[in-house]
Motif scaffolding. Structure first.
Motif, PDB file in Angstrom:
ATOM      1  N   GLU A  94      21.151 111.964  85.736  1.00 46.14           N
ATOM      2  CA  GLU A  94      20.641 112.030  88.006  1.00 46.14           C
ATOM      3  C   GLU A  94      20.615 112.960  88.562  1.00 46.14           C
ATOM      4  OE1 GLU A  94      23.038 108.029  88.960  1.00 46.14           O
ATOM      5  OE2 GLU A  94      20.435 107.263  88.774  1.00 46.14           O
ATOM      6  N   LYS A  95      21.412 114.330  87.773  1.00 46.83           N
ATOM      7  CA  LYS A  95      20.935 115.667  88.380  1.00 46.83           C
ATOM      8  C   LYS A  95      19.835 116.147  88.720  1.00 46.83           C
ATOM      9  CE  LYS A  95      26.145 116.930  88.427  1.00 46.83           C
ATOM     10  NZ  LYS A  95      26.859 117.869  87.149  1.00 46.83           N
ATOM     11  N   GLU A  96      19.091 115.601  87.885  1.00 44.61           N
ATOM     12  CA  GLU A  96      17.653 115.984  88.027  1.00 44.61           C
ATOM     13  C   GLU A  96      16.857 115.022  88.529  1.00 44.61           C
ATOM     14  OE1 GLU A  96      14.633 116.431  83.819  1.00 44.61           O
ATOM     15  OE2 GLU A  96      16.737 117.313  83.625  1.00 44.61           O
ATOM     16  N   LYS A  97      17.438 113.629  88.641  1.00 47.23           N
ATOM     17  CA  LYS A  97      16.303 112.929  88.729  1.00 47.23           C
ATOM     18  C   LYS A  97      16.688 111.199  88.281  1.00 47.23           C
ATOM     19  CE  LYS A  97      13.250 111.463  85.074  1.00 47.23           C
ATOM     20  NZ  LYS A  97      11.847 111.154  84.682  1.00 47.23           N
ATOM     21  N   PRO A  98      16.560 109.942  89.220  1.00 46.02           N
ATOM     22  CA  PRO A  98      17.333 108.867  89.409  1.00 46.02           C
ATOM     23  C   PRO A  98      17.067 107.810  87.260  1.00 46.02           C
ATOM     24  CG  PRO A  98      16.185 108.737  91.234  1.00 46.02           C
ATOM     25  CD  PRO A  98      15.546 109.755  90.476  1.00 46.02           C
ATOM     26  N   ILE A  99      18.032 108.195  86.833  1.00 49.83           N
ATOM     27  CA  ILE A  99      17.778 106.946  85.459  1.00 49.83           C
ATOM     28  C   ILE A  99      18.560 105.705  85.528  1.00 49.83           C
ATOM     29  CG2 ILE A  99      19.421 108.583  84.590  1.00 49.83           C
ATOM     30  CD1 ILE A  99      17.796 108.422  82.031  1.00 49.83           C
TER      31      ILE A  99
END
Length: 138
Positions: free
Chosen positions: A44-49
């Motif tokens: 989630e640091k990259e994008k919500p999942i």
């Protein structure tokens, strides 16, 4: 552990895994045994999942014999069955053997043609391997 799909048009681990599988494997290879929630938080640091998406992919990696899973209380902990280096070594060896079985000397010729731009140390190792093969055949 055998990966049945090799993607020629991809790079790195994406040749063996889907994009999310690759990210999960890198997380687990870089760290210790982890829970689904721990992996989700890193992703989630990259994008919500979604948690369920991560859980599904991690459980599929268990089914493929890439990860092991154990329970600690109510938490499932996952870790890779091999190191990243061993995984890449094993997969590249199987791929090379399959190519040689199917296409023989043609594969060797193409590999040698691609050595034009390699490090001199690799050429030295290759020469040593060839000499060892010759000695072993006598």
């Amino acid at each position: 552990m055998t990966i049945n799909n090799f993607r020629v048009d991809q790079e790195g681990l994406n040749r063996f895994f889907g994009p999310l599988e690759s990210k999960i494997m890198n997380i687990l290879w870089d760290g210790n045994e982890s829970s689904i929630k721990e992996v989700q938080l890193i992703l989630e640091k990259e994008k919500p999942i979604n948690f369920n998406t991560v859980m599904t992919v991690m459980n599929r990696l268990v089914d493929k014999n890439i990860l092991t899973k154990r329970l600690e209380g109510r938490t499932s902990l996952f870790k890779p069955l091999t190191t990243k280096e061993d995984f890449i070594n094993n997969q590249s060896k199987k791929l090379t053997e399959n190519l040689l079985d199917e296409f023989g000397g043609l594969v060797v010729n193409h590999m040698l043609d691609s050595l034009k731009e390699v490090d001199d140390n690799l050429l030295i190792k290759l020469e040593q391997k060839l000499e060892q093969l010759k000695r072993d055949r006598k």
